[in-house]
Design a protein around this motif. Sequence first.
Motif, PDB file in Angstrom:
ATOM      1  N   GLU A  64       0.865  -1.175   0.000  1.00  0.00           N
ATOM      2  CA  GLU A  64       0.000   0.000   0.000  1.00  0.00           C
ATOM      3  C   GLU A  64       0.905   1.229   0.000  1.00  0.00           C
ATOM      4  O   GLU A  64       1.795   1.347   0.832  1.00  0.00           O
ATOM      5  N   GLU A  76      -3.707   6.945  -2.555  1.00  0.00           N
ATOM      6  CA  GLU A  76      -3.444   5.743  -1.776  1.00  0.00           C
ATOM      7  C   GLU A  76      -3.604   4.618  -2.794  1.00  0.00           C
ATOM      8  O   GLU A  76      -4.700   4.382  -3.295  1.00  0.00           O
ATOM      9  N   PHE A  78      -2.596   0.562  -4.294  1.00  0.00           N
ATOM     10  CA  PHE A  78      -2.236  -0.798  -3.929  1.00  0.00           C
ATOM     11  C   PHE A  78      -1.514  -1.457  -5.091  1.00  0.00           C
ATOM     12  O   PHE A  78      -1.912  -1.308  -6.246  1.00  0.00           O
TER      13      PHE A  78
END
Length: 89
Positions: A64, A76, A78
Amino acid sequence: MRSIFVKLVPVAFAVIASSAWAHGDVKCTDQPKAKWRPHTELQEKLTKEGWQIRRMEQTTSCYEVYAKDPKGKRVEAFFNPVTFERVEE
């Protein structure tokens, strides 16, 4: 006035808690951690692509990343820790 506040406080906490755990279901890989590439490789790759990394964390199946993307937008994101492909929530 006080009774409205008392009724709204639990609602506010529920909203905050649900948004904080919204990304808990992101699944990046089923590969064992022994096959994961080092997060420093991902950091180098993203930096070369123009990302400004603020923080990186390891979840149960993802890396992350909290950063500014090459366009300057705070994100943010992933990433699959084996392939480094970005995984959408």
